[in-house]
Design a protein around this motif. Sequence first.
Motif, PDB file in Angstrom:
ATOM      1  N   LEU A  73       0.811  -1.222   0.000  1.00  0.00           N
ATOM      2  CA  LEU A  73       0.000   0.000   0.000  1.00  0.00           C
ATOM      3  C   LEU A  73       0.847   1.276   0.000  1.00  0.00           C
ATOM      4  O   LEU A  73       0.329   2.363  -0.220  1.00  0.00           O
ATOM      5  CB  LEU A  73      -0.931   0.015   1.222  1.00  0.00           C
ATOM      6  CG  LEU A  73      -2.042  -1.024   1.197  1.00  0.00           C
ATOM      7  CD1 LEU A  73      -2.702  -1.124   2.568  1.00  0.00           C
ATOM      8  CD2 LEU A  73      -3.051  -0.685   0.132  1.00  0.00           C
ATOM      9  N   ARG A  74       2.134   1.151   0.216  1.00  0.00           N
ATOM     10  CA  ARG A  74       2.989   2.340   0.301  1.00  0.00           C
ATOM     11  C   ARG A  74       2.911   3.227  -0.944  1.00  0.00           C
ATOM     12  O   ARG A  74       2.780   4.445  -0.815  1.00  0.00           O
ATOM     13  CB  ARG A  74       4.444   1.976   0.582  1.00  0.00           C
ATOM     14  CG  ARG A  74       5.288   3.214   0.866  1.00  0.00           C
ATOM     15  CD  ARG A  74       6.646   2.846   1.439  1.00  0.00           C
ATOM     16  NE  ARG A  74       7.287   4.016   1.976  1.00  0.00           N
ATOM     17  CZ  ARG A  74       8.090   4.829   1.292  1.00  0.00           C
ATOM     18  NH1 ARG A  74       8.354   4.585   0.029  1.00  0.00           N
ATOM     19  NH2 ARG A  74       8.627   5.878   1.868  1.00  0.00           N
ATOM     20  N   PRO A  75       2.970   2.676  -2.153  1.00  0.00           N
ATOM     21  CA  PRO A  75       2.870   3.557  -3.319  1.00  0.00           C
ATOM     22  C   PRO A  75       1.563   4.348  -3.367  1.00  0.00           C
ATOM     23  O   PRO A  75       1.537   5.483  -3.864  1.00  0.00           O
ATOM     24  CB  PRO A  75       2.964   2.596  -4.514  1.00  0.00           C
ATOM     25  CG  PRO A  75       3.651   1.388  -3.986  1.00  0.00           C
ATOM     26  CD  PRO A  75       3.246   1.282  -2.539  1.00  0.00           C
ATOM     27  N   ILE A  76       0.500   3.785  -2.819  1.00  0.00           N
ATOM     28  CA  ILE A  76      -0.781   4.491  -2.802  1.00  0.00           C
ATOM     29  C   ILE A  76      -0.695   5.694  -1.879  1.00  0.00           C
ATOM     30  O   ILE A  76      -1.118   6.799  -2.238  1.00  0.00           O
ATOM     31  CB  ILE A  76      -1.916   3.535  -2.377  1.00  0.00           C
ATOM     32  CG1 ILE A  76      -2.083   2.453  -3.444  1.00  0.00           C
ATOM     33  CG2 ILE A  76      -3.212   4.287  -2.127  1.00  0.00           C
ATOM     34  CD1 ILE A  76      -2.918   1.281  -3.020  1.00  0.00           C
ATOM     35  N   LEU A  77      -0.130   5.511  -0.692  1.00  0.00           N
ATOM     36  CA  LEU A  77       0.013   6.635   0.231  1.00  0.00           C
ATOM     37  C   LEU A  77       0.974   7.690  -0.316  1.00  0.00           C
ATOM     38  O   LEU A  77       0.737   8.889  -0.163  1.00  0.00           O
ATOM     39  CB  LEU A  77       0.472   6.154   1.606  1.00  0.00           C
ATOM     40  CG  LEU A  77      -0.649   5.796   2.574  1.00  0.00           C
ATOM     41  CD1 LEU A  77      -1.504   4.674   2.072  1.00  0.00           C
ATOM     42  CD2 LEU A  77      -0.121   5.510   3.948  1.00  0.00           C
ATOM     43  N   VAL A  78       2.045   7.243  -0.961  1.00  0.00           N
ATOM     44  CA  VAL A  78       2.991   8.182  -1.570  1.00  0.00           C
ATOM     45  C   VAL A  78       2.280   8.995  -2.649  1.00  0.00           C
ATOM     46  O   VAL A  78       2.432  10.212  -2.736  1.00  0.00           O
ATOM     47  CB  VAL A  78       4.215   7.433  -2.149  1.00  0.00           C
ATOM     48  CG1 VAL A  78       5.042   8.337  -3.046  1.00  0.00           C
ATOM     49  CG2 VAL A  78       5.070   6.875  -1.023  1.00  0.00           C
ATOM     50  N   ALA A  79       1.471   8.326  -3.472  1.00  0.00           N
ATOM     51  CA  ALA A  79       0.753   9.021  -4.547  1.00  0.00           C
ATOM     52  C   ALA A  79      -0.244  10.031  -3.981  1.00  0.00           C
ATOM     53  O   ALA A  79      -0.384  11.141  -4.509  1.00  0.00           O
ATOM     54  CB  ALA A  79       0.045   8.016  -5.444  1.00  0.00           C
TER      55      ALA A  79
END
Length: 146
Positions: A73-79
Amino acid sequence: MSYVGEWWTILILHDCFDGFTRFDQFEANIGLSSSMLTTRLKTLVETGILAKRAYQARPVRHEYVLTDFGRSLRPILVAMAAWRNEQLAPSERAMILVDTETGREVDPQTIDPVSGMTVSDPRFAFRAGPAAGEQMRARYAVSDMT
């Protein structure tokens, strides 16, 4: 959105990505009531985003660690953070993403690996996938005609 579509959940995940694992750390950093935090952590464990493991025997105390699914899920939060920062002047940004080796601010992009284009380009569009239900197929059948 069913996994992270709630504000407190996003804050807990943000803390997890910053290295927090213990209930008291989340409570102090987020400011969420202990009963609400307990509920959110339980849900994150039940959905497989976090794993609960004992770190102390007497009394028993647990920590919450990201699973592989949770780390994905990290890329989602970064985005999401990058999207918000685009709306702000650099001096108004509360947090930024940086390359820890150089200190350079990073502007994350989601790129199609085949074309090298950002997926924000209008040529990329959603369509019904193999598991789409009747309503989803009907929705995209209309957009396929335009």
